[in-house]
Design a protein around this motif. Sequence first.
Motif, PDB file in Angstrom:
ATOM      1  N   ALA A  49       0.825  -1.209   0.000  1.00 36.69           N
ATOM      2  CA  ALA A  49       0.000   0.000   0.000  1.00 36.69           C
ATOM      3  C   ALA A  49       0.860   1.259   0.000  1.00 36.69           C
ATOM      4  CB  ALA A  49      -0.938  -0.006   1.204  1.00 36.69           C
ATOM      5  N   LEU A  50       2.063   1.148   0.531  1.00 39.26           N
ATOM      6  CA  LEU A  50       3.002   2.279   0.562  1.00 39.26           C
ATOM      7  C   LEU A  50       3.886   2.349  -0.682  1.00 39.26           C
ATOM      8  CD1 LEU A  50       4.105   1.977   4.289  1.00 39.26           C
ATOM      9  CD2 LEU A  50       2.770   3.849   3.295  1.00 39.26           C
ATOM     10  N   GLY A  51       3.753   1.359  -1.562  1.00 36.44           N
ATOM     11  CA  GLY A  51       4.591   1.317  -2.756  1.00 36.44           C
ATOM     12  C   GLY A  51       5.983   0.774  -2.496  1.00 36.44           C
ATOM     13  N   LYS A  52       6.181   0.133  -1.353  1.00 40.01           N
ATOM     14  CA  LYS A  52       7.480  -0.453  -0.992  1.00 40.01           C
ATOM     15  C   LYS A  52       7.452  -1.940  -1.345  1.00 40.01           C
ATOM     16  CE  LYS A  52       8.291   2.981   2.583  1.00 40.01           C
ATOM     17  NZ  LYS A  52       8.577   3.246   4.000  1.00 40.01           N
ATOM     18  N   PHE A  53       7.478  -2.201  -2.642  1.00 35.02           N
ATOM     19  CA  PHE A  53       7.240  -3.546  -3.133  1.00 35.02           C
ATOM     20  C   PHE A  53       8.367  -4.522  -2.815  1.00 35.02           C
ATOM     21  CE2 PHE A  53       5.034  -0.619  -6.145  1.00 35.02           C
ATOM     22  CZ  PHE A  53       3.780  -0.777  -5.570  1.00 35.02           C
ATOM     23  N   GLY A  54       9.601  -4.047  -2.765  1.00 29.84           N
ATOM     24  CA  GLY A  54      10.719  -4.920  -2.398  1.00 29.84           C
ATOM     25  C   GLY A  54      10.573  -5.425  -0.973  1.00 29.84           C
ATOM     26  N   LYS A  55      10.196  -4.548  -0.067  1.00 29.32           N
ATOM     27  CA  LYS A  55       9.992  -4.952   1.320  1.00 29.32           C
ATOM     28  C   LYS A  55       8.790  -5.889   1.430  1.00 29.32           C
ATOM     29  CE  LYS A  55      12.277  -1.130   3.595  1.00 29.32           C
ATOM     30  NZ  LYS A  55      12.267  -0.262   4.757  1.00 29.32           N
ATOM     31  N   ASN A 105       9.907  -9.297   0.339  1.00 30.81           N
ATOM     32  CA  ASN A 105      10.710  -9.967   1.366  1.00 30.81           C
ATOM     33  C   ASN A 105       9.833 -10.556   2.465  1.00 30.81           C
ATOM     34  OD1 ASN A 105      13.126  -9.434   0.079  1.00 30.81           O
ATOM     35  ND2 ASN A 105      13.514  -7.566   1.226  1.00 30.81           N
ATOM     36  N   ASP A 106       8.822  -9.811   2.897  1.00 26.07           N
ATOM     37  CA  ASP A 106       7.933 -10.335   3.933  1.00 26.07           C
ATOM     38  C   ASP A 106       7.139 -11.527   3.427  1.00 26.07           C
ATOM     39  OD1 ASP A 106       8.723  -8.719   6.002  1.00 26.07           O
ATOM     40  OD2 ASP A 106       6.973  -7.401   5.936  1.00 26.07           O
ATOM     41  N   ALA A 107       6.694 -11.480   2.188  1.00 25.25           N
ATOM     42  CA  ALA A 107       5.967 -12.617   1.624  1.00 25.25           C
ATOM     43  C   ALA A 107       6.867 -13.848   1.570  1.00 25.25           C
ATOM     44  CB  ALA A 107       5.459 -12.268   0.224  1.00 25.25           C
ATOM     45  N   LYS A 108       8.113 -13.664   1.165  1.00 21.46           N
ATOM     46  CA  LYS A 108       9.060 -14.783   1.121  1.00 21.46           C
ATOM     47  C   LYS A 108       9.313 -15.348   2.515  1.00 21.46           C
ATOM     48  CE  LYS A 108      11.543 -13.510  -3.085  1.00 21.46           C
ATOM     49  NZ  LYS A 108      12.822 -13.043  -3.654  1.00 21.46           N
ATOM     50  N   THR A 109       9.371 -14.483   3.509  1.00 19.80           N
ATOM     51  CA  THR A 109       9.565 -14.941   4.885  1.00 19.80           C
ATOM     52  C   THR A 109       8.367 -15.762   5.345  1.00 19.80           C
ATOM     53  OG1 THR A 109      10.963 -13.044   5.396  1.00 19.80           O
ATOM     54  CG2 THR A 109       9.994 -14.218   7.267  1.00 19.80           C
ATOM     55  N   ALA A 110       7.171 -15.299   5.039  1.00 17.66           N
ATOM     56  CA  ALA A 110       5.960 -16.049   5.402  1.00 17.66           C
ATOM     57  C   ALA A 110       5.977 -17.434   4.768  1.00 17.66           C
ATOM     58  CB  ALA A 110       4.711 -15.280   4.986  1.00 17.66           C
ATOM     59  N   ILE A 111       6.372 -17.504   3.507  1.00 16.54           N
ATOM     60  CA  ILE A 111       6.438 -18.793   2.805  1.00 16.54           C
ATOM     61  C   ILE A 111       7.504 -19.694   3.419  1.00 16.54           C
ATOM     62  CG2 ILE A 111       7.051 -19.877   0.600  1.00 16.54           C
ATOM     63  CD1 ILE A 111       5.685 -17.367  -0.722  1.00 16.54           C
ATOM     64  N   GLY A 135       2.930 -13.092  -5.067  1.00 22.85           N
ATOM     65  CA  GLY A 135       2.501 -12.786  -6.428  1.00 22.85           C
ATOM     66  C   GLY A 135       2.051 -11.343  -6.587  1.00 22.85           C
ATOM     67  N   TYR A 136       1.350 -10.839  -5.592  1.00 25.61           N
ATOM     68  CA  TYR A 136       0.873  -9.461  -5.649  1.00 25.61           C
ATOM     69  C   TYR A 136       2.046  -8.483  -5.663  1.00 25.61           C
ATOM     70  CZ  TYR A 136      -1.999  -5.370  -4.730  1.00 25.61           C
ATOM     71  OH  TYR A 136      -2.611  -4.145  -4.819  1.00 25.61           O
ATOM     72  N   ALA A 137       3.010  -8.717  -4.782  1.00 20.52           N
ATOM     73  CA  ALA A 137       4.184  -7.827  -4.726  1.00 20.52           C
ATOM     74  C   ALA A 137       4.979  -7.900  -6.025  1.00 20.52           C
ATOM     75  CB  ALA A 137       5.066  -8.185  -3.534  1.00 20.52           C
ATOM     76  N   GLU A 138       5.141  -9.116  -6.562  1.00 16.53           N
ATOM     77  CA  GLU A 138       5.874  -9.260  -7.825  1.00 16.53           C
ATOM     78  C   GLU A 138       5.151  -8.535  -8.952  1.00 16.53           C
ATOM     79  OE1 GLU A 138       6.263 -13.516  -8.193  1.00 16.53           O
ATOM     80  OE2 GLU A 138       8.265 -13.477  -7.291  1.00 16.53           O
ATOM     81  N   GLU A 139       3.845  -8.672  -9.015  1.00 20.38           N
ATOM     82  CA  GLU A 139       3.064  -8.005 -10.060  1.00 20.38           C
ATOM     83  C   GLU A 139       3.193  -6.485  -9.948  1.00 20.38           C
ATOM     84  OE1 GLU A 139       0.606  -7.305 -13.304  1.00 20.38           O
ATOM     85  OE2 GLU A 139       1.554  -9.169 -12.678  1.00 20.38           O
ATOM     86  N   LYS A 140       3.120  -5.972  -8.751  1.00 15.61           N
ATOM     87  CA  LYS A 140       3.252  -4.527  -8.557  1.00 15.61           C
ATOM     88  C   LYS A 140       4.653  -4.045  -8.942  1.00 15.61           C
ATOM     89  CE  LYS A 140      -0.800  -3.340  -7.259  1.00 15.61           C
ATOM     90  NZ  LYS A 140      -1.589  -2.442  -8.093  1.00 15.61           N
ATOM     91  N   MET A 141       5.668  -4.853  -8.658  1.00 23.30           N
ATOM     92  CA  MET A 141       7.034  -4.481  -9.044  1.00 23.30           C
ATOM     93  C   MET A 141       7.157  -4.421 -10.558  1.00 23.30           C
ATOM     94  SD  MET A 141       9.344  -6.537  -6.251  1.00 23.30           S
ATOM     95  CE  MET A 141      10.906  -5.764  -6.655  1.00 23.30           C
ATOM     96  N   ILE A 142       6.544  -5.375 -11.245  1.00 22.87           N
ATOM     97  CA  ILE A 142       6.593  -5.401 -12.712  1.00 22.87           C
ATOM     98  C   ILE A 142       5.865  -4.185 -13.281  1.00 22.87           C
ATOM     99  CG2 ILE A 142       5.727  -6.620 -14.754  1.00 22.87           C
ATOM    100  CD1 ILE A 142       6.288  -9.246 -13.147  1.00 22.87           C
ATOM    101  N   GLN A 143       4.672  -3.883 -12.730  1.00 26.72           N
ATOM    102  CA  GLN A 143       3.925  -2.719 -13.205  1.00 26.72           C
ATOM    103  C   GLN A 143       4.723  -1.435 -12.989  1.00 26.72           C
ATOM    104  OE1 GLN A 143       0.161  -2.796 -11.208  1.00 26.72           O
ATOM    105  NE2 GLN A 143      -0.572  -4.554 -12.352  1.00 26.72           N
ATOM    106  N   TYR A 144       5.381  -1.339 -11.859  1.00 27.25           N
ATOM    107  CA  TYR A 144       6.184  -0.144 -11.543  1.00 27.25           C
ATOM    108  C   TYR A 144       7.362  -0.028 -12.509  1.00 27.25           C
ATOM    109  CZ  TYR A 144       9.117   3.141  -8.973  1.00 27.25           C
ATOM    110  OH  TYR A 144       9.890   4.200  -8.613  1.00 27.25           O
ATOM    111  N   GLU A 145       8.045  -1.154 -12.766  1.00 24.91           N
ATOM    112  CA  GLU A 145       9.178  -1.137 -13.692  1.00 24.91           C
ATOM    113  C   GLU A 145       8.728  -0.801 -15.116  1.00 24.91           C
ATOM    114  OE1 GLU A 145      11.017  -4.949 -13.133  1.00 24.91           O
ATOM    115  OE2 GLU A 145      11.776  -4.410 -11.158  1.00 24.91           O
TER     116      GLU A 145
END
Length: 94
Positions: free
Chosen positions: A51-57, A60-66, A80-90
């Motif tokens: 929600a803050l646009g800090k997709f890398g963080k 990382n949290d999603a990977k930790t949960a997994i 998946g959501y964080a990865e998608e947002k990173m792609i859209q941002y890039e």
Amino acid sequence: LSGKSTTPKDVGNHEFASRNFEAAVEAYSLAISAEKKDVTLYSNRSAAYCALGKFGKALNDAKTAIAINPQWPKGYFRLGYAEEKMIQYEDHLL
């Protein structure tokens, strides 16, 4: 949240629902310091980071949960959501 005992997770959930995402991240981080194996805390903080646009963080949290619980599907949703947002941002930067 007034009048009853609340946990940092409760505070984080309240702040997230109120769209106070920075405060939510702070509360979830405090909760994580006490409950390092609670996947919901990492998932919730991941959502707040997104929600803050800090997709890398968020990623990382999603990977930790997994890593903590590979059978918990919501961790993969957050990933998946964080990865998608990173792609859209890039893509937006190109």
